[in-house]
Scaffold this active site. Sequence first.
Site, short mmCIF file in Angstrom:
data_model
loop_
_atom_site.label_atom_id
_atom_site.label_comp_id
_atom_site.label_asym_id
_atom_site.label_seq_id
_atom_site.Cartn_x
_atom_site.Cartn_y
_atom_site.Cartn_z
N GLU A 1 61.10 14.53 47.02
CA GLU A 1 59.95 14.36 47.91
C GLU A 1 60.29 13.31 48.94
O GLU A 1 61.11 12.43 48.68
CB GLU A 1 58.73 13.83 47.11
CG GLU A 1 57.99 14.87 46.35
CD GLU A 1 56.82 14.29 45.55
OE1 GLU A 1 56.61 13.06 45.56
OE2 GLU A 1 56.13 15.07 44.89
N ARG B 1 44.24 14.43 30.68
CA ARG B 1 43.66 13.67 29.55
C ARG B 1 42.71 12.61 30.11
O ARG B 1 42.59 12.47 31.32
CB ARG B 1 44.79 12.96 28.81
CG ARG B 1 45.62 12.15 29.79
CD ARG B 1 46.58 11.20 29.16
NE ARG B 1 47.56 10.75 30.12
CZ ARG B 1 47.40 9.79 31.01
NH1 ARG B 1 46.24 9.15 31.09
NH2 ARG B 1 48.34 9.44 31.86
N HIS C 1 47.71 4.19 45.73
CA HIS C 1 47.60 5.17 44.64
C HIS C 1 46.10 5.41 44.44
O HIS C 1 45.38 4.54 43.97
CB HIS C 1 48.23 4.63 43.36
CG HIS C 1 48.02 5.51 42.17
ND1 HIS C 1 49.04 6.18 41.53
CD2 HIS C 1 46.88 5.86 41.51
CE1 HIS C 1 48.54 6.89 40.54
NE2 HIS C 1 47.22 6.71 40.49
P1 ADP Z 1 54.57 9.02 36.59
O1 ADP Z 1 54.23 10.22 35.81
O2 ADP Z 1 55.86 8.38 36.20
O3 ADP Z 1 53.44 8.06 36.71
P2 ADP Z 1 54.06 9.79 39.34
O4 ADP Z 1 54.50 11.04 39.99
O5 ADP Z 1 52.61 9.66 39.05
O6 ADP Z 1 54.94 9.56 38.04
O7 ADP Z 1 54.49 8.57 40.22
C1 ADP Z 1 54.34 7.23 39.80
C2 ADP Z 1 54.07 6.33 40.99
O8 ADP Z 1 55.11 6.46 41.96
C3 ADP Z 1 52.79 6.68 41.72
O9 ADP Z 1 51.71 5.95 41.24
C4 ADP Z 1 53.08 6.31 43.14
O10 ADP Z 1 52.74 4.96 43.34
C5 ADP Z 1 54.58 6.47 43.25
N1 ADP Z 1 54.97 7.73 43.95
C6 ADP Z 1 55.08 8.97 43.43
N2 ADP Z 1 55.48 9.86 44.37
C7 ADP Z 1 55.64 9.16 45.50
C8 ADP Z 1 56.08 9.48 46.83
N3 ADP Z 1 56.45 10.71 47.19
N4 ADP Z 1 56.13 8.48 47.74
C9 ADP Z 1 55.80 7.23 47.40
N5 ADP Z 1 55.40 6.85 46.20
C10 ADP Z 1 55.33 7.79 45.23
#
Ligand code: ADP
Length: 449
Positions: free
Chosen positions: A200, A292, A208
């Site tokens: 991505e 969940r 967030h």
């Molecule tokens: P996990 O399941 O490990 O929590 P996530 O996909 O929710 O994985 O991502 C964790 C954190 O990483 C998110 O809370 C966000 O802050 C950051 N994040 C995820 N994707 C992106 C992105 N494309 N760009 C910037 N930050 C991201």
Amino acid sequence: MFKRILIANRGEIALRIIRCCEEMGIETVVVYSTEDRDSLPVITATKAVCIGPAKSTESYLNQDRILEAAKLTDCDAIHTGYGFLSENADFARKCEENEIKFIGPSHEIISGMGNKQNARELMIKNHVNVVPGSDGLVNSPEEAEIVAERLGFPVLIKASAGGGGKGMRRAFSKDEVKEAYNSAKAETLAAFGNGDMYIEKLILNPHHIEFQILADEYGNIIYLGERDCSIQKNNQKLLEETPAWALTEELRKEMGEQAILAAKACGYTNAGTVEFVLDDDNHFYFIEMNTRVQVEHPVTEMVTGIDIVKEQIKIASGMKLTYTQEDIERKGHAIECRINAQTPGTVKFLHFPAGFGVRVESYLYTGCKVSPVYDSMIAKIIVTGNTRLEAIKRMRRALKELVIEGVKTNAEYMLYLTYNREFINGKYDTSFYERNNQEIVKLIAVEQS
Ligand code: ADP
């Protein structure tokens, strides 16, 4: 309605579910490891069944033992809380096969949303905004370089099976891609046994923002508003609040509607959370769906007056939602601070804050043991206020009242965080911790000297 629910969890969330069942007139059976023999959930549940030793894989993750306990005690449903088996599609399927209702979505939805690339593709098909990224999986470091160059740097190389911040690496230029790809892949293979990778665009310093949704088994879906969870240390949330300052009423509605679209895309049922990242130009992108109840669900409860765990149980028992989107009103502001133990030990003295607008979710009592084996979160302090400033002042007051002797905690850190200028302004993003940690630590040191 269910007669007896088995709770396959421990700590504050087990207690949270027991309390809810008590109010609903439902009996509870809590399973526990030998380590938790004297814990509050074990003492307060209608019945408690020991399922194994301290090690989670032999107790709280031991699916067969848990199912056996549920059958032996004649439970008609299982609540898994968060963590442990809560997003385990296999376990949900086994519950279904044993005619025990898994309180959550079906195993197909859990596995569909647990695979992030899968979820991403489904969202694209259903016109949900996702972060610009690769078309499908990226199968080699060489392919990763090509895709990253096409997207433009920086990028985030992510594991399809990743979670809890594992299996994710940033790359700011072409020469960082191979190393990032290989190490993210190795990490995810070791942790989850699946090495599927995708890419991505990295959104720089986003907020967030997540939306709580409720969906019944008749196609009715509503959202209960957002939570800003941008204050994180190594991807672990420290403080959550609602409403998010970054959202205008218009943007909230737009994101809420996208959250519902996301839920509809996978035929979602029960309570769930749709996570987005939001950039400075108010562009927002779906990143994942949590199938969940979340740790931070209380802040939403406090401003909507809706008991999310109760809704989970009602939905699972086949009841229709009794609210429409228009019925959902949010009042005031709510903040949650997570209190984590920094050392294990025995709680020698405990005093929880109370008073107007304060709620505490915790399994602690004087004399109880904080185990080194499990998650370090020992309490959640939740406050409400008519305004954000009132909530901040109330949180300070609550954290000052809190006394936990015998184990070291981050309570003082959280107190000083609430005096941080950027936090008070409310205009923080996911880089908050990195930018402000040192200053907060320094402030504590000055105060103590
Ligand atoms: P996990 O399941 O490990 O929590 P996530 O996909 O929710 O994985 O991502 C964790 C954190 O990483 C998110 O809370 C966000 O802050 C950051 N994040 C995820 N994707 C992106 C992105 N494309 N760009 C910037 N930050 C991201």
